[in-house]
Design a protein around this motif. Structure first.
Motif, PDB file in Angstrom:
ATOM      1  N   LYS A  12       0.840  -1.205   0.000  1.00  0.00           N
ATOM      2  CA  LYS A  12       0.000   0.000   0.000  1.00  0.00           C
ATOM      3  C   LYS A  12       0.869   1.247   0.000  1.00  0.00           C
ATOM      4  CE  LYS A  12      -3.937  -2.215   2.133  1.00  0.00           C
ATOM      5  NZ  LYS A  12      -4.917  -2.206   3.212  1.00  0.00           N
ATOM      6  N   GLU A  22      -2.840   0.341  -3.940  1.00  0.00           N
ATOM      7  CA  GLU A  22      -2.368  -0.983  -3.538  1.00  0.00           C
ATOM      8  C   GLU A  22      -1.867  -1.706  -4.780  1.00  0.00           C
ATOM      9  OE1 GLU A  22      -3.439  -4.833  -0.814  1.00  0.00           O
ATOM     10  OE2 GLU A  22      -5.012  -3.379  -1.208  1.00  0.00           O
ATOM     11  N   SER A  33      -5.501  -1.992  -6.656  1.00  0.00           N
ATOM     12  CA  SER A  33      -6.691  -1.157  -6.483  1.00  0.00           C
ATOM     13  C   SER A  33      -6.278   0.259  -6.114  1.00  0.00           C
ATOM     14  CB  SER A  33      -7.603  -1.735  -5.397  1.00  0.00           C
ATOM     15  OG  SER A  33      -6.925  -1.763  -4.157  1.00  0.00           O
ATOM     16  N   TYR A  34      -7.208   1.173  -6.316  1.00  0.00           N
ATOM     17  CA  TYR A  34      -6.975   2.584  -6.028  1.00  0.00           C
ATOM     18  C   TYR A  34      -8.204   3.126  -5.322  1.00  0.00           C
ATOM     19  CZ  TYR A  34      -5.234   7.328  -6.740  1.00  0.00           C
ATOM     20  OH  TYR A  34      -4.751   8.596  -6.544  1.00  0.00           O
ATOM     21  N   VAL A  35      -7.992   3.799  -4.199  1.00  0.00           N
ATOM     22  CA  VAL A  35      -9.069   4.461  -3.480  1.00  0.00           C
ATOM     23  C   VAL A  35      -8.733   5.949  -3.454  1.00  0.00           C
ATOM     24  CG1 VAL A  35     -10.322   4.680  -1.302  1.00  0.00           C
ATOM     25  CG2 VAL A  35      -9.519   2.433  -2.045  1.00  0.00           C
ATOM     26  N   SER A  46     -13.201   1.883  -3.875  1.00  0.00           N
ATOM     27  CA  SER A  46     -12.058   1.158  -4.431  1.00  0.00           C
ATOM     28  C   SER A  46     -12.325   0.792  -5.891  1.00  0.00           C
ATOM     29  CB  SER A  46     -11.816  -0.118  -3.620  1.00  0.00           C
ATOM     30  OG  SER A  46     -10.722  -0.830  -4.140  1.00  0.00           O
TER      31      SER A  46
END
Length: 127
Positions: A12, A22, A33-35, A46
């Protein structure tokens, strides 16, 4: 070959806005993934990402679509791995977002001239 080209980027990462990246790497292929902490519709959700790494440079894209919604936007990130003055690994990126809609309700389509947004982010490992 620099030491950074072998540095493990899996895990992360967080940027200056609090957005979370991440990364999972397999032989140069990136998934994860991207938040985002920004944006009217995407904040806190996400979204999947995919990309590639070649030594200390990498590129990935986030498709702002999930099981529940489709923002009809994609952000492409190009970046470079570096060490800051304190020796902390960082990923410096430039990104371009292309979007169809100007408003959160997805009723006002963008013109060609305002479909694209660009900026830069710096990610550091998240503890």
């Amino acid at each position: 070959m620099s030491e950074l080209s072998r540095f493990c980027i899996e895990g992360k990462w967080i940027n200056q806005n609090g957005s979370m990246l991440e990364l999972i790497e397999d032989k140069g292929k990136l998934d994860g993934s991207y938040v985002s902490r920004k944006g009217r519709s995407a904040a806190g959700k996400s979204y999947p990402l995919m990309g590639q790494r070649n030594g200390i440079v990498l590129a990935f894209q986030v498709n702002w679509q999930d099981e529940k919604s489709n923002l009809e936007s994609i952000t492409s990130f190009s970046g470079r791995l570096a060490l800051d003055p304190a020796g902390v690994p960082t990923i410096h990126t430039m990104w371009t977002l292309v979007r169809r809609w100007e408003d959160e309700a997805q009723k006002k389509s963008t013109g060609i001239w305002n479909s694209f947004l660009t900026n830069a982010d710096i990610f550091i490992p998240s503890n």
